[in-house]
Design a protein around this motif. Structure first.
Motif, PDB file in Angstrom:
ATOM      1  N   VAL A 256       0.876  -1.181   0.000  1.00  0.00           N
ATOM      2  CA  VAL A 256       0.000   0.000   0.000  1.00  0.00           C
ATOM      3  C   VAL A 256       0.911   1.228   0.000  1.00  0.00           C
ATOM      4  CG1 VAL A 256      -1.886  -1.212   1.141  1.00  0.00           C
ATOM      5  CG2 VAL A 256      -0.159  -0.081   2.535  1.00  0.00           C
ATOM      6  N   PRO A 257       0.362   2.439  -0.182  1.00  0.00           N
ATOM      7  CA  PRO A 257       1.243   3.610  -0.254  1.00  0.00           C
ATOM      8  C   PRO A 257       2.191   3.754   0.937  1.00  0.00           C
ATOM      9  CG  PRO A 257      -0.939   4.195  -1.012  1.00  0.00           C
ATOM     10  CD  PRO A 257      -1.036   2.789  -0.516  1.00  0.00           C
ATOM     11  N   SER A 258       1.741   3.426   2.151  1.00  0.00           N
ATOM     12  CA  SER A 258       2.641   3.582   3.301  1.00  0.00           C
ATOM     13  C   SER A 258       3.805   2.585   3.236  1.00  0.00           C
ATOM     14  CB  SER A 258       1.880   3.435   4.620  1.00  0.00           C
ATOM     15  OG  SER A 258       1.303   2.168   4.728  1.00  0.00           O
ATOM     16  N   THR A 259       3.579   1.415   2.623  1.00  0.00           N
ATOM     17  CA  THR A 259       4.669   0.446   2.433  1.00  0.00           C
ATOM     18  C   THR A 259       5.770   1.097   1.594  1.00  0.00           C
ATOM     19  OG1 THR A 259       2.914  -1.212   2.183  1.00  0.00           O
ATOM     20  CG2 THR A 259       5.165  -1.936   1.725  1.00  0.00           C
TER      21      THR A 259
ATOM     22  N   GLY B  50      -5.135   2.814  -2.003  1.00  0.00           N
ATOM     23  CA  GLY B  50      -5.122   4.274  -1.827  1.00  0.00           C
ATOM     24  C   GLY B  50      -4.157   4.911  -2.789  1.00  0.00           C
ATOM     25  N   ALA B  51      -4.298   6.238  -2.917  1.00  0.00           N
ATOM     26  CA  ALA B  51      -3.482   6.942  -3.914  1.00  0.00           C
ATOM     27  C   ALA B  51      -2.055   7.133  -3.423  1.00  0.00           C
ATOM     28  CB  ALA B  51      -4.109   8.293  -4.214  1.00  0.00           C
ATOM     29  N   MET B  52      -1.099   6.794  -4.276  1.00  0.00           N
ATOM     30  CA  MET B  52       0.305   7.058  -3.968  1.00  0.00           C
ATOM     31  C   MET B  52       0.678   8.355  -4.686  1.00  0.00           C
ATOM     32  SD  MET B  52       3.352   4.322  -4.308  1.00  0.00           S
ATOM     33  CE  MET B  52       5.058   4.750  -4.595  1.00  0.00           C
ATOM     34  N   PRO B  53       1.295   9.317  -3.980  1.00  0.00           N
ATOM     35  CA  PRO B  53       1.603  10.590  -4.641  1.00  0.00           C
ATOM     36  C   PRO B  53       2.463  10.377  -5.886  1.00  0.00           C
ATOM     37  CG  PRO B  53       2.064  10.695  -2.281  1.00  0.00           C
ATOM     38  CD  PRO B  53       1.772   9.268  -2.603  1.00  0.00           C
ATOM     39  N   PRO B  54       2.115  11.046  -7.012  1.00  0.00           N
ATOM     40  CA  PRO B  54       2.904  10.881  -8.246  1.00  0.00           C
ATOM     41  C   PRO B  54       4.397  11.140  -8.023  1.00  0.00           C
ATOM     42  CG  PRO B  54       0.879  12.047  -8.736  1.00  0.00           C
ATOM     43  CD  PRO B  54       0.914  11.862  -7.241  1.00  0.00           C
TER      44      PRO B  54
ATOM     45  N   GLY C 124      -2.746   3.533   6.471  1.00  0.00           N
ATOM     46  CA  GLY C 124      -1.907   2.386   6.121  1.00  0.00           C
ATOM     47  C   GLY C 124      -2.715   1.424   5.257  1.00  0.00           C
ATOM     48  N   ALA C 125      -2.729   0.136   5.620  1.00  0.00           N
ATOM     49  CA  ALA C 125      -3.477  -0.855   4.840  1.00  0.00           C
ATOM     50  C   ALA C 125      -4.911  -0.997   5.346  1.00  0.00           C
ATOM     51  CB  ALA C 125      -2.769  -2.207   4.921  1.00  0.00           C
ATOM     52  N   HIS C 126      -5.292  -0.195   6.341  1.00  0.00           N
ATOM     53  CA  HIS C 126      -6.582  -0.405   6.996  1.00  0.00           C
ATOM     54  C   HIS C 126      -7.653   0.559   6.495  1.00  0.00           C
ATOM     55  CE1 HIS C 126      -4.117  -2.701   9.755  1.00  0.00           C
ATOM     56  NE2 HIS C 126      -3.376  -1.635   9.954  1.00  0.00           N
ATOM     57  N   ARG C 127      -8.869   0.055   6.440  1.00  0.00           N
ATOM     58  CA  ARG C 127     -10.024   0.887   6.122  1.00  0.00           C
ATOM     59  C   ARG C 127     -10.937   0.837   7.341  1.00  0.00           C
ATOM     60  NH1 ARG C 127     -14.389   0.085   1.277  1.00  0.00           N
ATOM     61  NH2 ARG C 127     -15.165  -1.451   2.705  1.00  0.00           N
ATOM     62  N   ILE C 128     -11.239   1.986   7.904  1.00  0.00           N
ATOM     63  CA  ILE C 128     -11.911   1.997   9.206  1.00  0.00           C
ATOM     64  C   ILE C 128     -13.157   2.881   9.142  1.00  0.00           C
ATOM     65  CG2 ILE C 128     -11.636   2.538  11.655  1.00  0.00           C
ATOM     66  CD1 ILE C 128      -8.533   2.496  11.013  1.00  0.00           C
ATOM     67  N   SER C 129     -14.245   2.366   9.698  1.00  0.00           N
ATOM     68  CA  SER C 129     -15.439   3.191   9.817  1.00  0.00           C
ATOM     69  C   SER C 129     -15.288   4.068  11.065  1.00  0.00           C
ATOM     70  CB  SER C 129     -16.665   2.292   9.958  1.00  0.00           C
ATOM     71  OG  SER C 129     -17.713   3.014  10.541  1.00  0.00           O
TER      72      SER C 129
ATOM     73  N   GLU D 219       1.414  12.182   5.751  1.00  0.00           N
ATOM     74  CA  GLU D 219       2.359  11.880   4.679  1.00  0.00           C
ATOM     75  C   GLU D 219       2.668  10.391   4.568  1.00  0.00           C
ATOM     76  OE1 GLU D 219       6.720  13.481   3.620  1.00  0.00           O
ATOM     77  OE2 GLU D 219       5.425  14.902   4.628  1.00  0.00           O
ATOM     78  N   LEU D 220       2.845   9.718   5.711  1.00  0.00           N
ATOM     79  CA  LEU D 220       3.230   8.304   5.690  1.00  0.00           C
ATOM     80  C   LEU D 220       2.021   7.391   5.506  1.00  0.00           C
ATOM     81  CD1 LEU D 220       5.328   6.034   6.111  1.00  0.00           C
ATOM     82  CD2 LEU D 220       4.839   6.202   8.562  1.00  0.00           C
ATOM     83  N   LEU D 221       0.989   7.597   6.315  1.00  0.00           N
ATOM     84  CA  LEU D 221      -0.111   6.632   6.380  1.00  0.00           C
ATOM     85  C   LEU D 221      -1.292   6.984   5.482  1.00  0.00           C
ATOM     86  CD1 LEU D 221      -0.082   6.044  10.240  1.00  0.00           C
ATOM     87  CD2 LEU D 221       0.738   4.478   8.484  1.00  0.00           C
ATOM     88  N   GLY D 222      -1.228   8.094   4.791  1.00  0.00           N
ATOM     89  CA  GLY D 222      -2.380   8.530   3.997  1.00  0.00           C
ATOM     90  C   GLY D 222      -3.307   9.363   4.855  1.00  0.00           C
TER      91      GLY D 222
END
Lengths: 509, 81
Positions: free
Chosen positions: A259-262, A288-292, A416-421, A446-449
């Motif tokens: 994922v982007p944080s990885t 999730g989106a990784m910054p270009p 990170g890799a989690h999607r949370i309600s 910046e790191l975790l989205g």
């Protein structure tokens, strides 16, 4: 399609019986050994009276045991329910009860197993895996005893009903309405085949897997590699990226997914250029989106490796679109086009198709779209309309038909890799008597989205401290759901109709 | 305050949100006990820089240096000798 992921795996066993399927710590498990474990699990479940469609919980970290239990459940005709191993007993029992699980395979060292066994063991048989901890294991069947029994081959013909549920993935733990994404055999098989096709996976491929199998992304990595006869090298976490890179080099893996944080960790905390990635064919990113700018930097660091940007969601089994590496520079920032077997459209609020450049909601149709949420027809009806999955993600097409994400029409937090309600966390914080109201949002990081922020209206000013709220969350929620930021206020901003204006709370200053 | 007291205090305060010393043994693996995750380890590295002026090089970012109070204390003492 009449075949399931179990058939795909069985095919790999027939073609590559002695090849390594899974590597975990010092265990190296061949396809034949894995298949024997799967047969033992299926045999055990039949002996215990499993009926077609019975749900079976899996509370096991990524391991050969998780894989054997998952495929054993499917081969026996059951429905595999991979459970988040960081979740607390309240969520876990809630999910197990919600899906009516009759069986649970659990690591004996899982800290919540005692509490689960106390509340659920009357209706559920538990199989303990690994070394016994402090539990009264006499109440459980034991994994190693199941494997010792001589097993017969499961009759795979019994699971050729491909529209039957195969797996449930819980994406939210709210007590009132947990959302269990229910995937059919056809969903899993179709999504697996599409991913194999666009990544060009074969039995020569191998991957270091750092993503948990109980999430759809990790689940897809497991199915695709076992379907082609490839090799899964399991890493239990990504705390030490340096160690993961060494493992990738040592095992000469051909692929890596994160994922982007990885990738933020890899770029920020490792010297990628110093590693010998001569065997590495591709790296893939979703979740999730990784910054270009990060993608460009990555390409500079490892130019010889193909980089795939992908998009999907659990309700779409895992993958819905991908951007081929050869388009990465020209279409940077895009999530590409639909994967084989999936149709994507962008629709406006009146359900009309959007023209290029106009933002609307991504809608998906095809074999990858879930059956629905388990036992929740109302929730299902809100996201699946006329066979189209409303993803809640906002995007536009360019003139060439490439998709670009513009935002998300949803309160879900991605960290990170989690999607949370946010509701899950709000419910827990609201239990504190000093809390009058609470609203939880994700704020950019910046790191975790995103990181989690809780804004609290206390009953009496000064009645609560940040640390006591976090301690309460830590006790009742998985570690990644504990808010990093806690703010106290006198009022929550609301619309005229009384709805909390969450966007106003997303300011991190 | 000793290095160990400072490190223990930081972990208790920032990851376990308590002052109760019995909640954390100095041998506890942060990874195995689920005390710290991959973003938390970066916070620990930041803390080492702020508190002890210890820079963690990329190849020093390994469990042997960072995965328990004891490991952190030994690492800080080695780096500040």
């Amino acid at each position: 399609m009449s075949e399931t992921v179990v058939h795909f795996l069985k095919n790999s066993v027939s073609r590559y019986p002695c090849s390594e399927a899974v590597i975990y710590n010092d265990q190296r498990v061949s396809y034949l050994q894995l298949w024997n474990m799967i047969c033992s699990v299926a045999d055990y479940l039949h002996t215990k009276g499993l009926e077609r469609g019975d749900r079976v919980g899996l509370l096991v970290e990524n391991s050969p045991e998780y894989i054997a239990a998952y495929y054993g459940v499917l081969a026996a005709g059951g429905v595999a329910v991979g459970l988040n191993t960081s979740a607390k007993a309240a969520d876990l029992t809630n999910w197990l009860r919600h899906c009516g699980a009759r069986y649970l395979f659990s690591s004996l060292k899982h800290p919540e197993l005692d509490d689960i066994a106390k509340t659920c063991s009357d209706d559920m048989s538990i199989v303990g895996i690994g070394e016994p901890g402090k539990q009264a294991v006499s109440a459980f069947d034991l994994w190693h005893e199941i494997l010792n029994n001589k097993a017969t081959e499961p009759r795979l013909a019994e699971i050729t009903d491909v529209v039957m549920p195969a797996a449930i993935i819980y994406t939210s733990g709210t007590t009132g309405s947990p959302k269990g994404v229910t995937l059919s055999h056809s969903n899993l098989a179709s999504n697996t085949q599409s991913i194999i096709e666009y990544l060009g996976l074969t039995h020569k491929d191998s991957i270091v897997s750092v993503l948990p199998f109980y999430y759809s992304f990790g689940n897809s990595i497991m199915h695709t590699h076992l379907a082609v006869g490839g090799k899964l090298v399991l890493e239990s976490n990504f705390m030490y990226p340096h160690k993961t890179l060494e493992k990738m080099v040592d095992e000469k893996v051909t692929g890596f997914s994160g994922v982007p944080s990885t990738y933020a960790l890899l770029l920020g905390r490792t010297k990628l250029k110093e590693y010998d990635f001569s065997k590495l064919r591709y790296m893939a990113q979703a979740g999730g989106a990784m910054p270009p700018a990060s993608i460009k930097r990555f390409l500079e660091e490892v130019p010889e490796v193909d980089f795939y940007v992908m998009y999907g969601q659990t309700e779409g089994t895992a993958r819905l679109s991908y951007l081929p590496p050869e388009k990465l520079i020209n279409k940077i920032g895009s999530i590409g086009k639909a994967i084989p077997g999936v149709t994507l459209e962008i629709r406006d609020e009146n359900d009309k198709l959007c023209r290029p450049g106009v933002t609307g909601e991504i809608c998906a149709k095809g074999d990858s779209v879930m059956i629905g949420y388990w036992n929740a027809p109302d929730a299902t009806g809100k996201v699946i309309k006329d066979g189209w999955l409303r993803t809640g993600d906002l995007a536009h097409y360019d003139e060439d038909g490439y998709l670009y994400i513009d935002g998300r029409d949803s309160d879900m937090i991605k960290t990170g890799a989690h999607r949370i309600s946010p509701k899950e966390i709000e419910e827990v914080i609201a239990r504190l008597v000093e809390v009058e109201e609470v609203a939880v949002v994700g704020v950019p990081d910046e790191l975790l989205g995103q990181v989690i922020k809780a804004t609290i209206v206390p009953t009496i000013e000064g009645a609560l401290e940040k640390k006591s709220v976090q301690a309460h969350c830590r006790k009742n929620l998985a570690i990644y759901k504990v808010p990093k930021i806690i703010e106290f206020t006198n009022d929550l901003p609301r619309t005229a109709s009384g709805k909390v204006k969450r966007f106003l709370l997303q300011d991190n200053n | 305050m000793s290095v160990e007291e400072k490190v223990r205090g930081y972990i208790l305060d920032n990851f376990l949100f308590t002052d109760d010393q019995s909640e954390l043994s100095s041998e506890d693996s942060f990874m195995e006990k689920g005390i710290i995750d991959s973003s938390g380890i970066l916070e620990v590295i930041f803390f080492l820089g702020e508190e002890f002026k210890v820079q963690v090089e990329d190849d020093e970012m390994v469990p042997e240096n960072l995965d328990s109070v004891n490991n952190l204390v030994a690492f800080v003492e080695k780096k500040t000798k």
